[in-house]
Design an enzyme around this catalytic site. Structure first.
Site, PDB file in Angstrom:
ATOM      1  N   PHE A 125       0.719  -1.074   0.121  1.00 29.20           N
ATOM      2  CA  PHE A 125       0.156  -0.053  -0.246  1.00 29.20           C
ATOM      3  C   PHE A 125       1.097   1.129   0.109  1.00 29.20           C
ATOM      4  O   PHE A 125       1.707   1.263   1.096  1.00 29.20           O
ATOM      5  CB  PHE A 125      -0.841   0.036   1.258  1.00 29.20           C
ATOM      6  N   GLU A 129       4.818   9.879   1.458  1.00 31.76           N
ATOM      7  CA  GLU A 129       5.750  10.349   0.401  1.00 31.76           C
ATOM      8  C   GLU A 129       6.972  11.125   1.445  1.00 31.76           C
ATOM      9  O   GLU A 129       6.507  11.216   2.612  1.00 31.76           O
ATOM     10  CB  GLU A 129       5.211  11.399  -0.479  1.00 31.76           C
ATOM     11  N   GLY A 133       3.803  12.784   5.204  1.00 30.63           N
ATOM     12  CA  GLY A 133       3.854  11.556   6.269  1.00 30.63           C
ATOM     13  C   GLY A 133       2.296  11.781   6.938  1.00 30.63           C
ATOM     14  O   GLY A 133       1.140  11.292   6.334  1.00 30.63           O
ATOM     15  N   ASP A 242      -9.468   2.549   8.474  1.00 29.50           N
ATOM     16  CA  ASP A 242     -10.492   2.217   9.164  1.00 29.50           C
ATOM     17  C   ASP A 242     -10.464   0.619   9.522  1.00 29.50           C
ATOM     18  O   ASP A 242     -10.689   0.010  10.627  1.00 29.50           O
ATOM     19  CB  ASP A 242     -12.168   2.464   8.801  1.00 29.50           C
ATOM     20  N   GLU A 367       0.898   3.515   9.887  1.00 32.23           N
ATOM     21  CA  GLU A 367      -0.566   3.798   9.624  1.00 32.23           C
ATOM     22  C   GLU A 367      -1.032   4.865  10.550  1.00 32.23           C
ATOM     23  O   GLU A 367      -2.256   4.739  11.072  1.00 32.23           O
ATOM     24  CB  GLU A 367      -1.439   2.431   9.903  1.00 32.23           C
TER      25      GLU A 367
HETATM   26  C1  LIG Z   1       8.803   0.672   8.787  1.00 31.14           C
HETATM   27  C2  LIG Z   1       7.928   1.622   8.100  1.00 31.14           C
HETATM   28  C3  LIG Z   1       6.799   1.092   7.356  1.00 31.14           C
HETATM   29  C4  LIG Z   1       5.984   1.897   6.763  1.00 31.14           C
HETATM   30  N1  LIG Z   1       4.934   1.189   5.667  1.00 31.14           N
HETATM   31  C5  LIG Z   1       4.198   2.027   5.148  1.00 31.14           C
HETATM   32  C6  LIG Z   1       3.533   1.532   3.997  1.00 31.14           C
HETATM   33  O1  LIG Z   1       3.443   0.262   3.774  1.00 31.14           O
HETATM   34  N2  LIG Z   1       2.656   2.435   3.219  1.00 31.14           N
HETATM   35  C7  LIG Z   1       2.689   3.758   3.486  1.00 31.14           C
HETATM   36  O2  LIG Z   1       2.048   4.405   2.866  1.00 31.14           O
HETATM   37  N3  LIG Z   1       3.503   4.401   4.688  1.00 31.14           N
HETATM   38  C8  LIG Z   1       4.294   3.650   5.453  1.00 31.14           C
HETATM   39  N4  LIG Z   1       4.959   4.195   6.324  1.00 31.14           N
HETATM   40  C9  LIG Z   1       4.985   5.586   6.475  1.00 31.14           C
HETATM   41  C10 LIG Z   1       4.220   5.761   7.915  1.00 31.14           C
HETATM   42  O3  LIG Z   1       2.870   5.647   7.830  1.00 31.14           O
HETATM   43  C11 LIG Z   1       4.703   7.328   8.207  1.00 31.14           C
HETATM   44  O4  LIG Z   1       6.003   7.212   8.941  1.00 31.14           O
HETATM   45  C12 LIG Z   1       3.881   7.881   9.516  1.00 31.14           C
HETATM   46  O5  LIG Z   1       2.512   8.001   8.967  1.00 31.14           O
HETATM   47  C13 LIG Z   1       4.320   9.340   9.954  1.00 31.14           C
HETATM   48  O6  LIG Z   1       4.897  10.053   8.979  1.00 31.14           O
HETATM   49  P1  LIG Z   1       6.201  10.713   9.035  1.00 31.14           P
HETATM   50  O7  LIG Z   1       7.086   9.662   9.343  1.00 31.14           O
HETATM   51  O8  LIG Z   1       6.363  11.606   7.841  1.00 31.14           O
HETATM   52  O9  LIG Z   1       6.233  11.599  10.459  1.00 31.14           O
HETATM   53  P2  LIG Z   1       5.927  13.062  10.329  1.00 31.14           P
HETATM   54  O10 LIG Z   1       4.479  13.531   9.867  1.00 31.14           O
HETATM   55  O11 LIG Z   1       6.812  13.920  10.100  1.00 31.14           O
HETATM   56  O12 LIG Z   1       5.685  13.473  11.844  1.00 31.14           O
HETATM   57  C14 LIG Z   1       6.873  13.663  12.818  1.00 31.14           C
HETATM   58  C15 LIG Z   1       6.390  14.076  14.322  1.00 31.14           C
HETATM   59  O13 LIG Z   1       5.637  14.764  14.262  1.00 31.14           O
HETATM   60  C16 LIG Z   1       4.266  14.506  14.722  1.00 31.14           C
HETATM   61  N5  LIG Z   1       2.890  15.198  14.432  1.00 31.14           N
HETATM   62  C17 LIG Z   1       2.786  15.438  12.786  1.00 31.14           C
HETATM   63  N6  LIG Z   1       1.595  15.810  12.678  1.00 31.14           N
HETATM   64  C18 LIG Z   1       1.038  16.205  13.834  1.00 31.14           C
HETATM   65  C19 LIG Z   1       0.236  16.906  14.423  1.00 31.14           C
HETATM   66  N7  LIG Z   1      -1.068  17.360  13.764  1.00 31.14           N
HETATM   67  N8  LIG Z   1      -0.324  16.942  15.768  1.00 31.14           N
HETATM   68  C20 LIG Z   1       0.325  16.137  16.570  1.00 31.14           C
HETATM   69  N9  LIG Z   1       1.700  15.638  16.244  1.00 31.14           N
HETATM   70  C21 LIG Z   1       2.032  15.768  14.924  1.00 31.14           C
HETATM   71  C22 LIG Z   1       4.039  13.090  14.537  1.00 31.14           C
HETATM   72  O14 LIG Z   1       3.354  12.132  15.306  1.00 31.14           O
HETATM   73  C23 LIG Z   1       5.421  12.471  14.860  1.00 31.14           C
HETATM   74  O15 LIG Z   1       5.735  12.139  15.990  1.00 31.14           O
HETATM   75  C24 LIG Z   1       5.841   3.254   6.916  1.00 31.14           C
HETATM   76  C25 LIG Z   1       6.760   3.904   7.817  1.00 31.14           C
HETATM   77  C26 LIG Z   1       7.822   3.175   8.588  1.00 31.14           C
HETATM   78  C27 LIG Z   1       8.683   3.797   9.342  1.00 31.14           C
END
Ligand SMILES: Cc1cc2nc3c(=O)[nH]c(=O)nc-3n(C[C@H](O)[C@H](O)[C@H](O)COP(=O)(O)OP(=O)(O)OC[C@H]3O[C@@H](n4cnc5c(N)ncnc54)[C@H](O)[C@@H]3O)c2cc1C
Length: 390
Positions: A125, A129, A133, A242, A367
């Site tokens: 999935f 990007e 995130g 969900d 997720e």
């Molecule tokens: C091992 C691994 C596997 C993954 N697999 C998938 C996959 O199969 N498909 C896919 O699409 N994605 C995947 N991901 C991506 C994952 O879903 C994202 O890393 C995650 O959603 C967080 O995004 P980010 O890492 O860019 O963190 P950021 O969005 O940059 O967040 C950084 C910090 O800020 C906090 N933060 C951000 N916005 C807010 C807010 N509004 N309020 C409070 N705190 C906030 C976050 O909670 C976090 O602590 C994967 C990630 C990892 C590490």
């Protein structure tokens, strides 16, 4: 174990997953954790045991029997109890298949789901990007129509099963001016010209799971691979979460249960001050707290999963978010406490317990991070309050 009202079929699925986990995953968990290789032989065993069929309806060669979400949670929990990294080959496939299960046409379902059910083709999935995130609405990948194709350009980051999966559900902007409202999901097959992979990420935990970037450079995808209508991509993404977040909760639950199993066994074995350390109340209370938290998570996850299966038209967003949030915070704490039971041995890689802590951490992140889960839950609470006042 409490009677959670599982049917004979659900119990059989759980028992089968437990057997495969103990016989096939546990013995090789440390090996794949060190090598970081993709566990193809174990994937084949899981496929031969029909575990990939458990979340797919019968019409597409599955055995879901009306409870795909609960089945997936049961399987995920049992596999993750032995090795959460290896389990992800299956859970990541379920996540990748979700947009197809929820929103694809009958023809698309018939084309892709039977091979996924057979475990012949893994799925992935792709939403995240480099610049999008938590703010998933900030995606930049474009998917512009050109005749009977869409042309994809952009990068997806940290995609589970990336490079090893054959079938990718990818969201891109078909109408960039509309932002998230102009996003659509596509099925993209590995091998499509213009679709390549970045390096495999070197991770703290779940090391048997592959995580890679996906690169799209003028990648032409047939228009028939559009899932649903143009502009419905974010609805599909939210409905996917969900349905899938209880599964992340189940992964955390399995990790916590696995860590507790090891801690109890070790506490009964290790002797200090002339008796097993399990004789000391300070340590026993810690075990009791862990077991209580685990059971509370299990009750929430099973109830949410069953609700999703029985009320497919209702949005279970708040309970799905709670399942993921509660279980993942619980798993990190339980894994930490379980490691403490091992004292200095728990800090050594020769013992399996430290891996549980490394594996647990990711469940608070992917997720949607747990901050985002809290956002979703509180948004619904506050929204309901405002609606009541009107
Ligand atoms: C091992 C691994 C596997 C993954 N697999 C998938 C996959 O199969 N498909 C896919 O699409 N994605 C995947 N991901 C991506 C994952 O879903 C994202 O890393 C995650 O959603 C967080 O995004 P980010 O890492 O860019 O963190 P950021 O969005 O940059 O967040 C950084 C910090 O800020 C906090 N933060 C951000 N916005 C807010 C807010 N509004 N309020 C409070 N705190 C906030 C976050 O909670 C976090 O602590 C994967 C990630 C990892 C590490």
């Amino acid at each position: 174990m409490l009677d959670y009202g599982l049917t004979d079929e659900q119990t059989a699925i759980r028992d089968l997953a437990r057997e495969i986990a103990e016989k096939e995953l546990r013995p090789v968990a440390a090996q794949y954790d060190v090598s970081g290789e993709f566990p193809w032989p174990v994937v084949k065993t899981m496929a031969d045991a029909d575990l990939f069929r458990t979340f797919i309806p019968e019409e597409y060669d599955g055995i879901a029997g009306g409870s795909p979400t609960l089945n997936l949670c049961l399987v995920t929990e049992e596999l993750s109890r032995a090795c959460a990294g290896i389990a992800l080959s299956l859970c990541g496939t379920a996540l990748g298949a979700m947009p197809i299960l929820l929103s694809a046409s009958e023809a698309q379902k018939r084309r892709y789901l039977p091979d996924i059910a057979a475990g012949k083709r893994l799925a992935a999935f792709a939403l995240t990007e480099p610049e999008a995130g938590s703010d998933a609405g900030g995606i930049r990948t474009t998917a512009l129509k050109d005749g009977d194709h869409y042309v994809l350009n952009g990068t997806k980051q940290w995609i589970t099963n990336g490079g090893d999966a054959e079938v990718y559900t990818v969201i891109g902007l078909t109408n960039p001016k509309k932002g998230p409202r102009g996003a659509s999901f596509f099925i993209v097959e590995k091998g499509t010209p213009g679709f390549t992979f970045g390096k495999k990420e070197d991770k703290m935990g779940i090391r048997a799971s592959s995580t890679r970037e996906l690169h799209f450079a003028d990648c032409r995808v047939p228009a028939e691979n559009l899932i649903g209508r143009e502009g419905t991509g974010f609805i599909t993404a939210m409905r996917t979460f969900d349905a899938s977040r209880p599964g992340v909760g189940a992964q955390a639950l399995g990790i916590a249960q696995g860590a507790l199993d090891l801690a109890v066994a070790y506490a009964c074995e290790r002797r200090q001050f002339g008796s097993p350390i399990s004789a000391f109340q300070g340590l026993r209370f810690s075990l009791a707290n862990m077991a209580t938290q685990i059971e509370a998570a299990r009750a929430l996850i099973y109830a949410t999963a069953r609700h999703i299966d029985r009320q497919p038209k209702e949005r279970p967003t708040m309970y799905s978010a709670m399942s993921k949030l509660f279980a993942s915070d619980m798993a990190v704490q339980v894994a930490l406490d379980a490691q403490q039971v091992f004292g200095g041995y728990g800090y050594m890689r020769d013992y399996p317990i430290e891996k549980y802590l490394r594996d647990a951490k990711i469940t608070q992140i992917y997720e949607g991070t747990n901050q985002i889960q809290r956002e979703e839950i509180s948004k619904i609470l506050v929204g309901e309050q405002i609606a009541r006042k009107r």
